[in-house]
Enzyme design. Structure first.
Site, mmCIF file in Angstrom:
data_model
loop_
_atom_site.group_PDB
_atom_site.id
_atom_site.type_symbol
_atom_site.label_atom_id
_atom_site.label_comp_id
_atom_site.label_asym_id
_atom_site.label_seq_id
_atom_site.Cartn_x
_atom_site.Cartn_y
_atom_site.Cartn_z
ATOM 1 N N SER A 1 0.802 -1.236 0.000
ATOM 2 C CA SER A 1 0.000 0.000 0.000
ATOM 3 C C SER A 1 0.834 1.284 0.000
ATOM 4 O O SER A 1 0.279 2.361 -0.237
ATOM 5 C CB SER A 1 -0.948 0.018 1.194
ATOM 6 O OG SER A 1 -2.061 -0.784 0.911
ATOM 7 N N LYS B 1 0.525 3.329 -3.006
ATOM 8 C CA LYS B 1 -0.661 4.176 -3.235
ATOM 9 C C LYS B 1 -0.301 5.662 -3.215
ATOM 10 O O LYS B 1 -0.904 6.483 -3.914
ATOM 11 C CB LYS B 1 -1.733 3.869 -2.178
ATOM 12 C CG LYS B 1 -2.317 2.473 -2.334
ATOM 13 C CD LYS B 1 -3.176 2.045 -1.148
ATOM 14 C CE LYS B 1 -3.749 0.650 -1.394
ATOM 15 N NZ LYS B 1 -4.413 0.070 -0.231
ATOM 16 N N TYR C 1 -4.472 3.612 7.428
ATOM 17 C CA TYR C 1 -5.818 3.009 7.369
ATOM 18 C C TYR C 1 -6.676 3.525 8.521
ATOM 19 O O TYR C 1 -6.617 4.709 8.862
ATOM 20 C CB TYR C 1 -5.761 1.466 7.408
ATOM 21 C CG TYR C 1 -4.646 0.840 6.639
ATOM 22 C CD1 TYR C 1 -4.532 1.031 5.265
ATOM 23 C CD2 TYR C 1 -3.703 0.032 7.262
ATOM 24 C CE1 TYR C 1 -3.519 0.423 4.547
ATOM 25 C CE2 TYR C 1 -2.689 -0.568 6.546
ATOM 26 C CZ TYR C 1 -2.598 -0.367 5.208
ATOM 27 O OH TYR C 1 -1.592 -0.960 4.509
ATOM 28 N N VAL D 1 1.044 -3.812 3.790
ATOM 29 C CA VAL D 1 0.923 -5.106 4.486
ATOM 30 C C VAL D 1 2.181 -5.973 4.454
ATOM 31 O O VAL D 1 2.236 -6.992 5.118
ATOM 32 C CB VAL D 1 -0.258 -5.977 3.985
ATOM 33 C CG1 VAL D 1 -1.587 -5.440 4.443
ATOM 34 C CG2 VAL D 1 -0.194 -6.199 2.507
ATOM 35 N N TYR E 1 -1.964 -3.201 -11.020
ATOM 36 C CA TYR E 1 -2.013 -2.882 -9.585
ATOM 37 C C TYR E 1 -1.143 -3.849 -8.769
ATOM 38 O O TYR E 1 -0.415 -3.431 -7.862
ATOM 39 C CB TYR E 1 -3.471 -2.922 -9.105
ATOM 40 C CG TYR E 1 -3.636 -2.771 -7.621
ATOM 41 C CD1 TYR E 1 -3.539 -1.521 -7.002
ATOM 42 C CD2 TYR E 1 -3.885 -3.881 -6.803
ATOM 43 C CE1 TYR E 1 -3.686 -1.390 -5.629
ATOM 44 C CE2 TYR E 1 -4.033 -3.751 -5.428
ATOM 45 C CZ TYR E 1 -3.936 -2.499 -4.849
ATOM 46 O OH TYR E 1 -4.068 -2.375 -3.487
HETATM 47 N N1 GLN Z 1 -1.595 -5.285 -2.409
HETATM 48 C C1 GLN Z 1 -2.330 -5.196 -1.185
HETATM 49 C C2 GLN Z 1 -3.810 -5.367 -1.400
HETATM 50 O O1 GLN Z 1 -4.340 -4.832 -2.318
HETATM 51 C C3 GLN Z 1 -2.032 -3.882 -0.531
HETATM 52 C C4 GLN Z 1 -2.792 -3.720 0.762
HETATM 53 C C5 GLN Z 1 -1.979 -3.095 1.848
HETATM 54 O O2 GLN Z 1 -0.766 -2.997 1.818
HETATM 55 N N2 GLN Z 1 -2.694 -2.697 2.874
HETATM 56 O O3 GLN Z 1 -4.469 -6.025 -0.658
#
Ligand code: GLN
Length: 309
Positions: free
Chosen positions: A65, A68, A245, A263, A193
């Site tokens: 993430s 992002k 988050y 994550v 993605y």
């Molecule tokens: N690639 C992960 C997903 O889409 C990224 C989520 C994350 O790092 N929180 O679930």
């Protein structure tokens, strides 16, 4: 090298390593579940050199993430605010990062912000390029420039492992396509993605990316701008309001640094006008943030008075 962070980092790493026992490595992406749960690492970049890294700092891990933040900056550079924010909102959610709930209750149905999966998927659809290869090349060049590391690439095994198991993200994409947020081919967008999420870095790369964002998008070593000042400001604001988050509120109070987690256990921190921080600790808390990384940032913030508030 002499640095004002002294031996503190070593002590802090040892102090927070105990928390990794209470965390869990993400297992919904099979390739990530192989990470070593007790790893903890930190790097701090202050613009002179990467003067500090401690712990398992050579360990490579995927952005997940954290990507992002970077796709948001690139999409804003590609299209400007009006187009990007017609597809994704600016409000934090109190929901987990992969939740579909708010997509259903929001009218019109657009993801609440670019730091949750639904919002990030919508932003990924905006990256310019005539093919996924071209889009990924553009994103990789951007990350290489921000980190000053020309050898950054993506981990094919992690990307495939996520692609093969990403049915929740597929569900978000189908929902958004039905409601006109995206018009892409879903498998194509998911392919991009998952590769974007699988871009591989170490803590020092993250610290330099954090430093560039902390310094209005300036190159970490050279004297030129990579991200326009206004976009760097906007991205840092999202990091404060949505970067951790549904733990972003508590994080703002306890740490107070614009930051973004993933994550895989990475966290990038950008202290405005000051240092960039890169953290790695794959044992996660129940909200999906690095359990030792959160503690470490709390210690760093208190010790060096890094909170922006
Ligand atoms: N690639 C992960 C997903 O889409 C990224 C989520 C994350 O790092 N929180 O679930």
């Amino acid at each position: 090298m002499v640095c004002r962070y002294g031996d503190d980092l070593k002590l802090m790493i040892e102090e927070v390593r105990q928390y990794t026992k209470e965390g869990k490595v993400a297992d919904y992406i099979p390739a990530i579940s192989l990470a070593n749960k007790s790893d903890v690492a930190v790097a701090i970049y202050d613009g002179n050199d990467t003067c500090f890294s401690e712990g398992n700092s050579n360990q490579l891990f995927t952005l997940q993430s954290i990507s992002k933040v970077l796709t948001l900056a690139l999409a804003l550079m590609d299209h400007g605010e009006e187009i990007v924010f017609s597809k994704v909102g600016m409000e934090p959610t109190g929901d987990p990062f992969n939740s579909i709930a708010k997509l259903e209750t929001q009218v019109p149905s657009k993801p609440l912000n670019p730091m949750i999966n639904a919002g990030a998927l919508a932003v990924s659809s905006l990256i310019k390029g005539s093919s996924n290869d071209e889009k990924l090349d553009r994103l990789l060049s951007f990350v290489r420039e921000l980190s000053g590391n020309p050898s950054i690439s993506f981990n094919k095994d992690v990307a495939k492992s996520e692609y093969d198991t990403a049915d929740l993200n597929r569900a978000l994409l189908y929902f958004m396509k039905q409601h006109g947020v995206i018009s892409d081919d879903i498998e194509e967008l998911l392919d991009f993605y998952t590769k974007q999420c699988a871009i591989e870095v170490n803590c020092e790369d993250l610290a330099k990316i954090g430093y560039a964002l902390a310094h209005q998008g300036e190159h970490p070593d050279k004297n030129y701008s990579i991200v326009p000042t206004e976009i760097a400001r906007l991205v840092k604001t999202f990091m404060v309001t949505c970067g951790m988050y549904n733990a972003s509120g508590e994080f703002a109070i306890r740490v107070g640094i614009p930051a973004k987690s993933g994550v895989s256990g990475g966290i990038v921190g950008a202290v405005p006008g000051s240092i960039g921080i890169g953290i790695y600790g794959p044992a996660l808390d129940e909200k999906g943030n690095s359990i030792a990384g959160m503690k470490l940032l709390q210690l760093l913030s208190a010790k060096y008075r890094l909170s922006i508030f």
